[in-house]
Design a protein around this motif. Structure first.
Motif, mmCIF file in Angstrom:
data_model
loop_
_atom_site.group_PDB
_atom_site.id
_atom_site.type_symbol
_atom_site.label_atom_id
_atom_site.label_comp_id
_atom_site.label_asym_id
_atom_site.label_seq_id
_atom_site.Cartn_x
_atom_site.Cartn_y
_atom_site.Cartn_z
ATOM 1 N N PHE B 144 -2.004 31.488 -7.584
ATOM 2 C CA PHE B 144 -1.337 32.609 -6.589
ATOM 3 C C PHE B 144 -2.227 33.560 -6.554
ATOM 4 C CE2 PHE B 144 1.568 36.092 -5.040
ATOM 5 C CZ PHE B 144 1.623 35.726 -3.868
ATOM 6 N N TRP B 145 -2.707 33.812 -5.210
ATOM 7 C CA TRP B 145 -3.619 35.193 -5.144
ATOM 8 C C TRP B 145 -2.825 36.050 -4.049
ATOM 9 C CZ3 TRP B 145 -5.587 36.534 -0.405
ATOM 10 C CH2 TRP B 145 -6.543 37.505 -0.357
ATOM 11 N N LYS B 146 -2.958 37.426 -4.356
ATOM 12 C CA LYS B 146 -2.472 38.287 -3.244
ATOM 13 C C LYS B 146 -3.413 39.453 -3.210
ATOM 14 C CE LYS B 146 2.161 40.056 -2.129
ATOM 15 N NZ LYS B 146 3.605 40.104 -2.396
ATOM 16 N N ASN B 147 -3.789 39.910 -2.024
ATOM 17 C CA ASN B 147 -4.740 40.691 -1.481
ATOM 18 C C ASN B 147 -4.608 42.259 -2.467
ATOM 19 O OD1 ASN B 147 -6.708 42.319 -0.508
ATOM 20 N ND2 ASN B 147 -5.770 43.079 1.468
ATOM 21 N N LYS B 148 -3.351 42.770 -2.410
ATOM 22 C CA LYS B 148 -3.260 43.973 -2.938
ATOM 23 C C LYS B 148 -3.225 43.751 -4.447
ATOM 24 C CE LYS B 148 1.808 44.172 -2.558
ATOM 25 N NZ LYS B 148 2.954 44.758 -1.908
ATOM 26 N N ALA B 149 -2.895 42.822 -5.268
ATOM 27 C CA ALA B 149 -2.911 42.563 -6.510
ATOM 28 C C ALA B 149 -4.232 42.289 -6.924
ATOM 29 C CB ALA B 149 -2.126 41.205 -7.165
ATOM 30 N N GLY B 150 -5.254 41.817 -5.955
ATOM 31 C CA GLY B 150 -6.798 41.530 -6.486
ATOM 32 C C GLY B 150 -6.986 40.632 -7.378
ATOM 33 N N LYS B 151 -5.872 39.556 -7.973
ATOM 34 C CA LYS B 151 -6.091 38.794 -8.986
ATOM 35 C C LYS B 151 -5.238 37.655 -8.717
ATOM 36 C CE LYS B 151 -2.876 40.794 -12.254
ATOM 37 N NZ LYS B 151 -1.859 39.709 -12.201
ATOM 38 N N ALA B 152 -5.487 36.659 -9.563
ATOM 39 C CA ALA B 152 -4.766 35.332 -9.387
ATOM 40 C C ALA B 152 -3.575 35.506 -10.396
ATOM 41 C CB ALA B 152 -5.513 34.311 -9.690
ATOM 42 N N THR B 153 -2.532 34.891 -10.285
ATOM 43 C CA THR B 153 -1.345 34.489 -11.091
ATOM 44 C C THR B 153 -1.324 33.085 -11.346
ATOM 45 O OG1 THR B 153 -0.265 36.480 -10.142
ATOM 46 C CG2 THR B 153 0.926 35.165 -11.678
ATOM 47 N N ASP B 154 -1.200 32.638 -12.698
ATOM 48 C CA ASP B 154 -1.254 31.221 -12.958
ATOM 49 C C ASP B 154 0.253 30.953 -13.048
ATOM 50 O OD1 ASP B 154 -1.621 28.755 -13.785
ATOM 51 O OD2 ASP B 154 -2.821 29.325 -15.524
ATOM 52 N N MET B 155 0.921 30.087 -12.439
ATOM 53 C CA MET B 155 2.343 29.812 -12.202
ATOM 54 C C MET B 155 2.811 28.440 -12.512
ATOM 55 S SD MET B 155 3.151 32.422 -9.134
ATOM 56 C CE MET B 155 4.780 33.292 -9.661
ATOM 57 N N THR B 156 4.027 28.227 -12.623
ATOM 58 C CA THR B 156 4.571 26.677 -12.978
ATOM 59 C C THR B 156 5.723 26.706 -12.363
ATOM 60 O OG1 THR B 156 3.576 26.488 -15.242
ATOM 61 C CG2 THR B 156 5.698 25.227 -14.701
ATOM 62 N N ALA B 157 6.177 25.454 -11.748
ATOM 63 C CA ALA B 157 7.526 25.374 -10.962
ATOM 64 C C ALA B 157 7.951 24.137 -11.213
ATOM 65 C CB ALA B 157 7.389 25.795 -9.478
ATOM 66 N N LYS B 158 9.290 23.822 -11.234
ATOM 67 C CA LYS B 158 9.678 22.484 -11.131
ATOM 68 C C LYS B 158 11.180 22.487 -10.418
ATOM 69 C CE LYS B 158 10.444 18.358 -13.918
ATOM 70 N NZ LYS B 158 10.952 17.667 -14.965
ATOM 71 N N GLY B 159 10.964 22.863 -9.222
ATOM 72 C CA GLY B 159 12.226 22.950 -8.271
ATOM 73 C C GLY B 159 12.532 24.399 -7.696
#
Lengths: 238, 275
Positions: B144-159
Motif C-alpha cells: 500500500f502506498w499513500k501520497n502523504k505518507a511517501g512510503k509503502a506499507t507491507d500488509m497482510t489480510a485474510k478476510g
C-alpha cells in the motif's frame, strides 16, 4: 506418378473436408486440431493398407516414392527431391523446438459458469406470489442492488462492470437465467461469488454474498423482477 | 533384405504423413492472448527502484487493466475516478520494481494505490482474501502506498477486518505526479524470509496480482469521496518475472534435426542397395 497422385489428392481432400466443410454442417462444430490429426493418420493408414494389398499395387505405390528418394531417373524432379531432403530435418527440428520451448501463455483458465448448487438449493419454488406489485418491487430492489453491475437493461453492462473478470452475467442472454431454475438464482444471489464451488473459481467473482444484507423475501422478489425485466422465464422440469 | 527395405519405406511414408499432419494441425494452436499478465523483464545493471521517470522503464512492456468501483462488500461506491491502470515491471534476479501509472486530474495528499498478491499455494479471494464457503482460501499480501505518507506499507489480510501492517516491512514505494498522471514505483526483493505472509517471486512462475486505487479528492463538505473499501479495484490478473534465457530447446531441436537427417541418409542408402 499415377499411383501416388490419388493418395495425395485423397489426403488433401480429407483435410479440406475436416477443416472447412464439416464445421459448416448444421449441428456440427469446428474440429480440434488433435482430432483432425487423428483422422488424417487413420486416412493415411487406410491408404497404405489398401495400396499394399497386392504385390502389383504395392510396387505401383512404393515404386515412384522409392525412385524419388533415390533420385534415379527423375529428371526435373531432382530439385524438388533436394528440397524435400533439406526441409524434412528442418521440420522435425522446428516441431521439436515448438514442443519443448517454455510457453509465455499464462495458466489456462477453465471456469464452470453454472456449477451445480448445493442440494438444499435445488427445487425450491418462489414463495412470493407473482403479482404486478411484487414484480415492481423486485425491479426496484434490482435497480438499487444489482444494476450497477448487471445493468439497467439486464444485459450485464452496468457502470461498475468494466473491471470485473469474469464479467457480470447478462440476463437477456438465453444461456443464463433462462436455462436456470428460480432456486438456482436464489442460491447464487444469497451466497454470491464466495459461495461457488472450486470449479466456479470463487476467488475471482465480485458477486456479493447478499444473505448478509438482504432478507430472503427481497431476494425472491429480485428474482421475479430479473426474469420480467430480461423478458425470460425460469426453467421448469414440467 | 527385401522385407527390411519395405519396412523402411513404410516407416518413411508414415513419418512424412505424421510430420505433415503435425505441421498442418499445429497452425490453429497459435491463438492470440489478451493482455492478462504483467511481465517483469530481466535486466542486468541497476533497477530504477525509486525513480518513476527513469529511462529504464521504456524497456518494460506496459500492461493495461480495467478498474471497477468496489462493490463486493459495504461500504460500496458507485463511481470512481480511475478507470484503467498501466503496469510495467523489471527485475534483476534479486529485486523486482513495478511502475504503476494512472490518470488522476488532481494531486491530493490522500491519493493512494495498492498491489495485491496471492501468497502460497492456496487461492485467495481478490477482495482481501475474503473466506470462501466451499474452498479453503489463503492470505493476500498487500503493498500500500499513500501520497502523504511517501512510503509503502507491507500488509497482510485474510478476510474482511483482518488487514494489518506486517511486523517486517520489506516494500519500498515512491510516487511522482505530473500532467494529470501518477507514476508510482513499488520495489522489493524477489524473496523474503517470511513466505507465510509475503509473496515469493520465482522467475518463470505466474503469480496472481490485483490492483486498487483511491483518488484522494474531497467533496463539497470536505469529506473524502474514496476511502477504505470505497475505491477502484481490478480483478485477479497474472504477474511473471522472466526466467533467465533457456537455450535447451534449441539443442533438442538440433539433435532432432540431425537424427532426421541421419534417418534419411540411411534410408536412401538402403533403398539404393536394395535395387
Amino acid at each position: 506418378m499415377g499411383a501416388l497422385g490419388k493418395p495425395i489428392i485423397l489426403m488433401v481432400a480429407m483435410y479440406l473436408f475436416l477443416k472447412f466443410v464439416l464445421p459448416n454442417i448444421p449441428g456440427s462444430a469446428p474440429l480440434p486440431s488433435s482430432l483432425i490429426f487423428l483422422y488424417l493418420l487413420l486416412t493415411a493408414a487406410g491408404i497404405i493398407i489398401f495400396e499394399t494389398l497386392s504385390g502389383e499395387s504395392k510396387d505401383a505405390f512404393w515404386g515412384p516414392m522409392q525412385r524419388f528418394l533415390t533420385g534415379e531417373n527423375i529428371g526435373g524432379l531432382q530439385a524438388l527431391r533436394y528440397g524435400v531432403l533439406v526441409l524434412f530435418p528442418l521440420l522435425v527440428g522446428w516441431q521439436t523446438y515448438g514442443s519443448t520451448a517454455s510457453s509465455d501463455a499464462p495458466p489456462a483458465e477453465s471456469r464452470t459458469i453454472h456449477p451445480a448448487p448445493p442440494g438444499e438449493y435445488t427445487g425450491l419454488s418462489n414463495p412470493v406470489p407473482k403479482t404486478p406489485e411484487n414484480i415492481m418491487q423486485g425491479k426496484g430492489f434490482y435497480a438499487a442492488f444489482c444494476s450497477p453491475c448487471h445493468g439497467g437493461n439486464f444485459d450485464g453492462k452496468g457502470p461498475a462492470a468494466r473491471g470485473y473478470n469474469p464479467p457480470p452475467a447478462n440476463f437477456a442472454d438465453p444461456t443464463t437465467i433462462a436455462m436456470l431454475q428460480e432456486s438456482y438464482l436464489f442460491w447464487r444471489i444469497k451466497k454470491g461469488g464466495v459461495g461457488l464451488p472450486i470449479e466456479g473459481a470463487p476467488w475471482k467473482s465480485a458477486m456479493p454474498r447478499w444473505e448478509v444484507e438482504l432478507p430472503d423475501e427481497w431476494i425472491w422478489k429480485i428474482i421475479m423482477g430479473e426474469y420480467d425485466g430480461a423478458h425470460q422465464s425460469p426453467r421448469t422440469w414440467e | 533384405m527385401k522385407p527390411a527395405t519395405q519396412m523402411m519405406k513404410q516407416v518413411l511414408r508414415g513419418g512424412v504423413a505424421v510430420i505433415a499432419a503435425m505441421v498442418i494441425g499445429s497452425v490453429p494452436f497459435s491463438f492470440a492472448q489478451e493482455s492478462v499478465a504483467v511481465r517483469a523483464t530481466l535486466v542486468t545493471g541497476g533497477l530504477p527502484l525509486d525513480d518513476p521517470n527513469a529511462a529504464a522503464w521504456s524497456g518494460a512492456v506496459p500492461a493495461t487493466f480495467p478498474m471497477s468501483p468496489q462493490v463486493h462488500w459495504p461500504n460500496r461506491i458507485q463511481e470512481v475516478t480511475v478507470k484503467d491502470v498501466a503496469v510495467r515491471a523489471l527485475h534483476d534476479g534479486k529485486q523486482v520494481a513495478f511502475l504503476l501509472e494512472y490518470s488522476d486530474p488532481t494531486q491530493d495528499p490522500d491519493d493512494a494505490a495498492a498491489f495485491e498478491f496471492m501468497v502460497g499455494d492456496k487461492k485467495a479471494h481478490f477482495a482481501h482474501g475474503q473466506p470462501m464457503l466451499q474452498v479453503e482460501g489463503g492470505p493476500v499480501n498487500i503493498w500500500f502506498w499513500k501520497n502523504k505518507a511517501g512510503k509503502a506499507t507491507d500488509m497482510t489480510a485474510k478476510g474482511f477486518g483482518t488487514l494489518k501492517a506486517q511486523e517486517h516491512q520489506d516494500v519500498k514505494a515512491s510516487g511522482a505526479y505530473a500532467n494529470g498522471t501518477w507514476k508510482v514505483v513499488f520495489s522489493r526483493n524477489l524473496s523474503t524470509d517470511h513466505p507465510e505472509e509475503d509473496v515469493q517471486i520465482t522467475p518463470g512462475q505466474f503469480i496472481s496480482i490485483a490492483f486498487a486505487v483511491w483518488d484522494g479528492r474531497k467533496d463539497a463538505v470536505g469529506e473524502l469521496v474514496e476511502k477504505g473499501s470505497q475505491k477502484a479495484v481490478s480483478s485477479w490478473w497474472y504477474f511473471r518475472a522472466d526466467a533467465p534465457p533457456d537455450y535447451s530447446s534449441y539443442m533438442y531441436a538440433a539433435v532432432a534435426a540431425a537424427l532426421a537427417l541421419g534417418f534419411q541418409f540411411v534410408l536412401i542408402r538402403k533403398l539404393k542397395k536394395g535395387q
